[in-house]
Write a protein that holds these residues in place. Structure first.
Motif, PDB file in Angstrom:
ATOM      1  N   THR A  24      -0.669 -53.439 -28.576  1.00 44.55           N
ATOM      2  CA  THR A  24       0.295 -53.846 -29.733  1.00 44.55           C
ATOM      3  C   THR A  24      -1.007 -53.065 -31.063  1.00 44.55           C
ATOM      4  O   THR A  24      -1.434 -53.466 -31.598  1.00 44.55           O
ATOM      5  N   GLN A  25       0.657 -54.170 -32.226  1.00 42.18           N
ATOM      6  CA  GLN A  25       0.404 -53.801 -33.732  1.00 42.18           C
ATOM      7  C   GLN A  25      -0.724 -55.360 -33.554  1.00 42.18           C
ATOM      8  O   GLN A  25      -2.076 -55.007 -34.283  1.00 42.18           O
ATOM      9  N   GLU A  26      -0.988 -56.245 -32.592  1.00 39.67           N
ATOM     10  CA  GLU A  26      -1.200 -56.923 -32.978  1.00 39.67           C
ATOM     11  C   GLU A  26      -3.611 -57.228 -32.783  1.00 39.67           C
ATOM     12  O   GLU A  26      -3.616 -56.627 -33.174  1.00 39.67           O
ATOM     13  N   GLU A  27      -2.631 -56.152 -31.580  1.00 38.37           N
ATOM     14  CA  GLU A  27      -4.753 -55.355 -31.249  1.00 38.37           C
ATOM     15  C   GLU A  27      -4.807 -54.671 -31.951  1.00 38.37           C
ATOM     16  O   GLU A  27      -6.487 -54.620 -32.981  1.00 38.37           O
ATOM     17  N   VAL A  28      -4.394 -53.338 -32.540  1.00 38.82           N
ATOM     18  CA  VAL A  28      -4.561 -52.752 -33.894  1.00 38.82           C
ATOM     19  C   VAL A  28      -5.557 -53.511 -35.197  1.00 38.82           C
ATOM     20  O   VAL A  28      -6.532 -53.494 -35.336  1.00 38.82           O
ATOM     21  N   GLY A  32      -9.225 -53.800 -36.402  1.00 43.95           N
ATOM     22  CA  GLY A  32     -10.147 -53.740 -37.651  1.00 43.95           C
ATOM     23  C   GLY A  32     -10.544 -55.038 -38.179  1.00 43.95           C
ATOM     24  O   GLY A  32     -11.799 -55.258 -38.420  1.00 43.95           O
ATOM     25  N   LEU A  33      -9.637 -55.930 -38.050  1.00 44.02           N
ATOM     26  CA  LEU A  33     -10.316 -57.348 -38.583  1.00 44.02           C
ATOM     27  C   LEU A  33     -12.207 -57.655 -38.003  1.00 44.02           C
ATOM     28  O   LEU A  33     -12.872 -58.110 -38.506  1.00 44.02           O
ATOM     29  N   GLU A  40     -19.474 -56.617 -42.366  1.00 45.29           N
ATOM     30  CA  GLU A  40     -19.252 -57.752 -43.095  1.00 45.29           C
ATOM     31  C   GLU A  40     -21.139 -58.263 -42.852  1.00 45.29           C
ATOM     32  O   GLU A  40     -21.900 -58.558 -43.664  1.00 45.29           O
ATOM     33  N   ALA A  41     -21.447 -58.687 -42.271  1.00 45.65           N
ATOM     34  CA  ALA A  41     -22.369 -59.201 -40.931  1.00 45.65           C
ATOM     35  C   ALA A  41     -23.829 -58.161 -41.054  1.00 45.65           C
ATOM     36  O   ALA A  41     -24.818 -58.368 -41.594  1.00 45.65           O
TER      37      ALA A  41
END
Length: 82
Positions: A24-28, A32-33, A40-41
Motif C-alpha cells: 500500500t501507499q501507506e507502507e511506502v 520512508g518515515l 536523524e538518530a
C-alpha cells in the motif's frame, strides 16, 4: 490524517509499489518515515561522539584552561613556518 503529495513524490511512491516490496501507499510512506527517523538518530550520534571524546579528555585531565593569547601565538608561529 490526509497527506497530499506532489506529482514527483507520488511517482516515487508508485514506483516503490511497482517493485512489489510494498502493498500500500501507506507502507511506502511509513518506510520512508522510519528511514528519516533512523537518519536523524544517526546524525545525533555523529554529533554526540566528539562531545563525548571532549568530556573524556576533560575528565582525564588532558585539557587545561584556554589561553587565547598563547593560542594566537602558536597559530602565528605555525603559519610563519609554512
Amino acid at each position: 490524517m490526509t497527506v497530499t503529495l506532489t506529482p514527483e513524490l507520488e511517482r516515487i511512491v508508485n514506483a516503490q509499489l511497482a517493485t512489489g516490496q510494498f502493498a500500500t501507499q501507506e507502507e511506502v510512506i511509513a518506510a520512508g518515515l522510519r528511514m528519516l527517523q533512523r537518519s536523524e538518530a544517526g546524525k545525533e550520534a555523529d554529533l554526540r561522539a566528539p562531545l563525548d571524546e571532549a568530556d573524556e579528555d576533560v575528565v582525564a585531565g588532558r585539557v587545561g584552561p584556554f589561553d587565547p593569547v598563547a593560542t594566537a601565538a602558536r597559530v602565528k608561529a605555525a603559519h610563519a613556518g609554512s
